[in-house]
Design an enzyme around this catalytic site. Structure first.
Site, mmCIF file in Angstrom:
data_model
loop_
_atom_site.group_PDB
_atom_site.id
_atom_site.type_symbol
_atom_site.label_atom_id
_atom_site.label_comp_id
_atom_site.label_asym_id
_atom_site.label_seq_id
_atom_site.Cartn_x
_atom_site.Cartn_y
_atom_site.Cartn_z
ATOM 1 N N SER A 1 34.828 44.088 42.857
ATOM 2 C CA SER A 1 35.916 43.039 43.281
ATOM 3 C C SER A 1 36.612 43.549 44.312
ATOM 4 C CB SER A 1 36.850 42.656 42.011
ATOM 5 O OG SER A 1 37.808 41.800 42.297
ATOM 6 N N ARG B 1 46.758 45.320 44.947
ATOM 7 C CA ARG B 1 46.782 45.180 43.709
ATOM 8 C C ARG B 1 47.302 43.672 43.428
ATOM 9 N NH1 ARG B 1 45.512 47.323 38.872
ATOM 10 N NH2 ARG B 1 45.162 49.165 39.751
ATOM 11 N N HIS C 1 44.416 41.438 44.523
ATOM 12 C CA HIS C 1 43.397 41.537 43.424
ATOM 13 C C HIS C 1 43.795 40.545 42.210
ATOM 14 C CE1 HIS C 1 40.853 43.167 40.206
ATOM 15 N NE2 HIS C 1 40.048 43.100 41.034
#
Length: 204
Positions: free
Chosen positions: A15, A38, A41
């Protein structure tokens, strides 16, 4: 460089590889990059890369504080639930929130911040991902020198007050992470905290 070690699943590795093929994060300083990555994501939304405002030195100081065990204060339970390796105190769950809100006219979120600040005036990390009034109250207390945060993750969400509160956070001079627009939320606040806790100075 410290940080909480965790096992990274191959799905997460893939990912991140896909994400980095679509977004250039290379111009961010290392810990800022960790936080921004982060968040992107977490949301699967590359546009967050242009949304986050943070000082690398503030993030470093906040990370050191967290790893040293300072209190982590979340404005609401959803932020606390999203932090995976640290217990967070929940300001809105403080005893007396409803009574203080009724007496003062504060929102419950702001009342919780006032009560939590009385317990933790020095050195806590604050993660605010819900109500702009919670961030506004923390800023008021800081201006009055009643609270001195190690770091403020100020990413409340909403069309009323959120942009103004986050702009005031940036003007305040407090060590901070914020977002530029109405966007924010509990998942964003928790992602920023998790990034600080997990970062080890390397990359996936």
């Amino acid at each position: 460089m410290g940080g909480v070690r965790k096992s990274v699943h191959p799905i997460e590795v893939e990912s991140y590889r896909i994400m980095r093929s679509r977004v250039d994060f290379s111009f961010f300083p290392p810990l800022t990059r960790e936080v921004v990555e982060r968040i992107v994501h977490t949301t699967a939304d590359p546009s967050w890369a242009g949304e986050v405002v943070a000082s690398e030195s503030a993030l470093q100081d906040g990370r050191r504080a967290l790893l040293a065990g300072v209190p982590l204060i979340a404005d609401v339970r959803m932020v606390a639930a999203g932090v995976t390796v640290r217990q967070a105190e929940v300001a809105i769950a403080e005893d007396g929130v409803a009574e203080l809100a009724a007496e003062t006219g504060l929102t419950r979120s702001a009342a919780g911040i006032r009560l939590a600040a009385a317990k933790h005036p020095d050195g806590a990390v604050w993660a605010i991902g819900n109500a702009p009034t919670a961030l506004a109250e923390l800023l008021r207390l800081a201006a009055a020198e009643q609270v001195r945060p190690a770091l403020v993750i100020g990413v409340p969400v909403g069309f009323v007050g959120a942009v103004d509160a986050k702009a005031e956070l940036r003007r305040s001079g407090l060590p901070a992470v914020s977002t530029l627009t109405e966007r924010g939320g509990a998942a964003i606040a928790a992602a920023a905290v998790n990034a600080l806790l997990y970062w080890t100075g390397g990359s996936r």
